[in-house]
Design a protein around this motif. Structure first.
Motif, PDB file in Angstrom:
ATOM      1  N   VAL A  24       5.174   6.832  -6.620  1.00  0.00           N
ATOM      2  CA  VAL A  24       4.278   7.422  -5.622  1.00  0.00           C
ATOM      3  C   VAL A  24       2.940   7.785  -6.275  1.00  0.00           C
ATOM      4  O   VAL A  24       2.853   7.919  -7.498  1.00  0.00           O
ATOM      5  CB  VAL A  24       4.907   8.686  -5.000  1.00  0.00           C
ATOM      6  N   PRO A  25       1.879   7.952  -5.471  1.00  0.00           N
ATOM      7  CA  PRO A  25       0.597   8.371  -6.034  1.00  0.00           C
ATOM      8  C   PRO A  25       0.695   9.741  -6.681  1.00  0.00           C
ATOM      9  O   PRO A  25       1.501  10.576  -6.275  1.00  0.00           O
ATOM     10  CB  PRO A  25      -0.329   8.410  -4.814  1.00  0.00           C
ATOM     11  N   GLU A  37      -2.980   0.017  -4.322  1.00  0.00           N
ATOM     12  CA  GLU A  37      -2.635  -1.253  -3.694  1.00  0.00           C
ATOM     13  C   GLU A  37      -2.168  -2.235  -4.757  1.00  0.00           C
ATOM     14  O   GLU A  37      -2.651  -2.204  -5.901  1.00  0.00           O
ATOM     15  CB  GLU A  37      -3.836  -1.861  -2.974  1.00  0.00           C
ATOM     16  N   LEU A  79       0.832  -1.200   0.000  1.00  0.00           N
ATOM     17  CA  LEU A  79       0.000   0.000   0.000  1.00  0.00           C
ATOM     18  C   LEU A  79       0.859   1.239   0.000  1.00  0.00           C
ATOM     19  O   LEU A  79       1.815   1.335   0.743  1.00  0.00           O
ATOM     20  CB  LEU A  79      -0.898   0.005   1.249  1.00  0.00           C
ATOM     21  N   VAL A  80       0.517   2.207  -0.851  1.00  0.00           N
ATOM     22  CA  VAL A  80       1.180   3.498  -0.867  1.00  0.00           C
ATOM     23  C   VAL A  80       0.094   4.549  -0.816  1.00  0.00           C
ATOM     24  O   VAL A  80      -0.887   4.474  -1.536  1.00  0.00           O
ATOM     25  CB  VAL A  80       2.016   3.693  -2.150  1.00  0.00           C
ATOM     26  N   ALA A  81       0.240   5.543   0.061  1.00  0.00           N
ATOM     27  CA  ALA A  81      -0.775   6.587   0.175  1.00  0.00           C
ATOM     28  C   ALA A  81      -0.118   7.924   0.431  1.00  0.00           C
ATOM     29  O   ALA A  81       1.014   8.003   0.891  1.00  0.00           O
ATOM     30  CB  ALA A  81      -1.746   6.260   1.303  1.00  0.00           C
ATOM     31  N   LEU A  82      -0.831   8.979   0.154  1.00  0.00           N
ATOM     32  CA  LEU A  82      -0.321  10.332   0.363  1.00  0.00           C
ATOM     33  C   LEU A  82      -1.242  11.043   1.333  1.00  0.00           C
ATOM     34  O   LEU A  82      -2.460  11.006   1.193  1.00  0.00           O
ATOM     35  CB  LEU A  82      -0.275  11.096  -0.957  1.00  0.00           C
ATOM     36  N   TYR A 108      -7.113   4.069  -6.286  1.00  0.00           N
ATOM     37  CA  TYR A 108      -8.201   4.803  -5.654  1.00  0.00           C
ATOM     38  C   TYR A 108      -8.094   6.276  -6.057  1.00  0.00           C
ATOM     39  O   TYR A 108      -7.058   6.919  -5.810  1.00  0.00           O
ATOM     40  CB  TYR A 108      -8.126   4.653  -4.130  1.00  0.00           C
ATOM     41  N   GLU A 139      -5.062   8.845  -5.710  1.00  0.00           N
ATOM     42  CA  GLU A 139      -4.818   9.251  -4.322  1.00  0.00           C
ATOM     43  C   GLU A 139      -3.994   8.209  -3.581  1.00  0.00           C
ATOM     44  O   GLU A 139      -3.147   8.536  -2.756  1.00  0.00           O
ATOM     45  CB  GLU A 139      -6.149   9.476  -3.610  1.00  0.00           C
ATOM     46  N   ARG A 140      -4.221   6.947  -3.888  1.00  0.00           N
ATOM     47  CA  ARG A 140      -3.430   5.858  -3.324  1.00  0.00           C
ATOM     48  C   ARG A 140      -3.607   4.636  -4.208  1.00  0.00           C
ATOM     49  O   ARG A 140      -4.463   4.617  -5.099  1.00  0.00           O
ATOM     50  CB  ARG A 140      -3.832   5.547  -1.879  1.00  0.00           C
ATOM     51  N   ARG A 151      -9.405  10.412  -6.481  1.00  0.00           N
ATOM     52  CA  ARG A 151      -9.767  11.489  -5.558  1.00  0.00           C
ATOM     53  C   ARG A 151     -11.232  11.893  -5.754  1.00  0.00           C
ATOM     54  O   ARG A 151     -11.649  12.195  -6.871  1.00  0.00           O
ATOM     55  CB  ARG A 151      -8.860  12.708  -5.782  1.00  0.00           C
ATOM     56  N   VAL A 154       0.279   7.241 -11.463  1.00  0.00           N
ATOM     57  CA  VAL A 154       1.319   7.160 -10.434  1.00  0.00           C
ATOM     58  C   VAL A 154       2.587   7.734 -11.053  1.00  0.00           C
ATOM     59  O   VAL A 154       2.792   7.637 -12.258  1.00  0.00           O
ATOM     60  CB  VAL A 154       1.546   5.719  -9.941  1.00  0.00           C
TER      61      VAL A 154
END
Length: 629
Positions: free
Chosen positions: A101-102, A109, A14-17, A120, A106-107, A122, A91
């Motif tokens: 990175v996103p 998986e 998982l990567v999220a901002l 995912y 927004e993120r 925004r 990305v």
């Protein structure tokens, strides 16, 4: 292409901002505020997503205003657009080029075996025309590229028959691959990955038969030959349609169609990014790109202070002295770039030549080694590159994790005696009256090279090599030609030799190993073997020799794992075989490059990596550039 069974290894799950810390307290450019007050534009908080992406400025929070001026060369210089205003992928690469990175997403998986990628979006994100941007737009782009009926250009590096897009809900999109792909996120973050966010379904759907039965007629009414051409030109890769909605910081005002000399962009009021103080980006009001026909015109514009931020086409060693001397008068400065390219010029003999005599000769490793040792690279460095650089083959740079010293340095010493001995050892001892060696067929060995006329240094290097090879009895017929003709010959496999930049010197080596084995259409040393690997149904495709097939199998295995250590192990094996085979001849390892920046421009990067796969300057976020007051 042979299939191999794979075992997937875990990838980061998982990567999220993080969202903004300042809630809904946003501000906007003065020109947009006037439109809001006039009632012709919605308030800024209604135009931004619920969670805008927050950009931390490189140096300082900027101020609004000004026009960013640069230049395009000819009618198809879309690379500069895609690297500057156009780098807003789903990305993205981070600035340091260390991770994905996103960005628009927004993120995201990724499952353990790298076959499912869930993005995912925004909430409230909008296209530049104010229409919602949703997962349906992503599925539309994937469906177009995956359609067997689509005959236009497709993004490189993706296996469309193995990819399926799925809308989970309006803000959730899943891509499922039939085979694991540990490099998929890197592909999506590269300049080619932008296809997925460049085609708004509500606008471009009119050109796709699966959405509109009248797509072909609509395309022809708009001036295109077919719906495929309309999708390619208007919605995917080119910028001939200024009405197309975009997600960029600036929206297009003038079509780049070969008729307009000035290609203009204006602020996108729906851009999804803000700075740390809640100011909607971009800072700069407008972008202007002047279409020119030659590099000399661009250099003149630079020296006259008419280029605000660019290194496109003109930032060469040859041009650097005059550009450096013009800084005070032109009101600009030079900022360093770190060149990821590993060579100034790679010379590629056509190992899959249709002429059996040339193929037999070119496939002799000793013949290629002799030609390499007959190149006086120190003279090339002194004459063409003002003493900057070092003799180097087609190999990852010394600073790369993939550095292979044998591959990088073999056959780089200038040794015409050793070169002559190798040629004699092949039995090429007879010469004609001009001193040109005779080939296996008794005919003089003449190698024809057409170098692209828009890359001046290639011809400068080639003319030196003409004299170098004359000393060992090889006749190099080196000429300038239009790039379109050069690539037409390559695609038809009618070329003797090709010369081009040495891409793939740093992290991009994994994604673009074109010189390390026959990988794609840029692998001009073995087009037929590359077509075989690409497995796209080309009639040119030809099964390669054992060593090449081994490399292809290793790369397939590499793609199937997401374990970075395993990827490196496999790639090291590929490079070692490349060293043993010695497919192509390099010349000079490039020194660091430069970018020209207006002296009043703020948040300009220093030392950013320069290469195609990491599309400099895009990952620095050009929306944060601003003019100091």
């Amino acid at each position: 292409m042979l299939k191999t069974s794979f075992t997937g290894i875990s990838l980061a799950a998982l990567v999220a901002l993080a969202g903004p810390a300042f809630g809904q307290d946003y501000s906007q450019a003065p020109d947009l505020m006037a439109a809001v007050e006039a009632g012709t534009l919605a308030p800024v908080q209604d135009r931004l997503p619920a969670k805008p992406m927050v950009v931390t400025p490189m140096e300082e929070v900027g101020s609004y205003g000004g026009t960013w001026r640069s230049a395009l060369k000819g009618t198809y210089d879309t690379g500069w657009i895609r690297r500057t205003v156009g780098y807003q992928p789903l990305v993205a690469y981070d600035y340091e080029w260390t991770e994905v990175v996103p960005n628009v997403a927004e993120r995201f998986e990724v499952n353990d075996d790298a076959t499912e990628f869930t993005f995912y979006l925004r909430e409230g994100h909008k296209w530049s025309d104010g229409e919602p941007f949703t997962a349906e737009d992503l599925k539309f782009a994937v469906d177009v590229m995956s359609s067997p009926a689509y005959g236009g250009r497709k993004a490189n590096g993706f296996e469309w028959s193995k990819m399926r897009g799925e809308v989970i809900d309006p803000l959730t999109f899943k891509l499922t691959l039939s085979d694991p792909n540990g490099l998929f996120l890197e592909r999506m973050a590269s300049v080619e990955g932008q296809f997925i966010v460049n085609a708004a379904k509500h606008y471009c759907g009119k050109y796709f038969p699966d959405v509109s039965p009248d797509a072909n007629e609509t395309a022809k009414a708009a001036g295109f030959d077919s719906w495929s051409q309309a999708i390619e030109q208007s919605c995917s890769f080119n910028f001939v349609d200024e009405e197309r909605p975009l997600l960029f910081a600036w929206r297009q005002v003038t079509p780049y169609d070969g008729l307009n000399q000035l290609i203009e962009w204006e602020r996108n009021p729906y851009f999804f990014k803000v700075d740390t103080e809640g100011q909607q980006l971009p800072y700069i009001d407008k972008v202007q790109m002047v279409q020119t026909e030659n590099v000399e015109d661009i250099v003149l514009k630079v020296v006259n202070g008419e280029i605000d931020f660019s290194n496109r086409h003109f930032a060469t060693v040859t041009n650097k002295p005059v550009i450096y001397d013009g800084q005070d008068g032109g009101g600009y400065s030079l900022k360093a770039t770190t060149d990821a390219r590993m060579n100034h010029a790679i010379f590629q003999l056509n190992l899959t030549h249709d002429d059996p005599e040339k193929r037999k000769l070119y496939n002799e490793k000793d013949f290629r080694a002799a030609l390499s040792m007959a190149m006086d690279r120190e003279e090339i460095i002194d004459v063409v590159f003002a003493g900057q650089g070092e003799p180097y083959q087609a190999a990852p740079r010394p600073s790369s994790q993939f550095y292979n010293e044998t591959l990088a340095k073999q056959f780089t010493d200038y040794d015409p005696d050793a070169a002559n001995a190798l040629l004699d050892g092949l039995g090429l001892t007879e010469r004609d009256g001009d001193g040109t060696r005779l080939g296996f067929d008794g005919e003089p060995i003449r190698i024809q090279l057409f170098s692209p006329s828009d890359q001046i240094e290639f011809n400068d290097i080639a003319q030196l090599i003409v004299e170098h090879w004359k000393e060992i009895g090889i006749d190099l017929d080196a000429r300038n030609a239009e790039r379109s003709l050069v690539y037409e010959r390559i695609q038809n496999n009618t070329h003797d030799m090709h010369v081009w930049w040495g891409d793939g010197g740093l992290n991009d080596a994994l994604l673009d190993p074109r010189y390390y084995f026959p990988f794609n259409l840029e692998s001009a040393f073995a087009e037929k073997w590359a077509q075989y690997f690409m497995n796209d149904g080309s009639k040119l495709a030809e099964a390669p020799p054992t060593a090449v097939q081994t490399q292809m199998d290793l790369y397939i295995e590499l793609i199937a794992t997401a374990d970075k250590a395993k990827q490196k192990e496999l790639f090291d094996e590929i490079l070692q075989i490349a060293a043993e085979q010695f497919y192509v001849m390099g010349t000079v390892l490039p020194a660091d490059g430069y970018v020209v920046a207006n002296a009043q421009l703020g948040n300009v990067p220093e030392g950013q990596v320069y290469t195609w796969m990491y599309p400099q300057p895009g990952p620095m976020e050009t929306a944060q550039l601003f003019y100091k007051k």
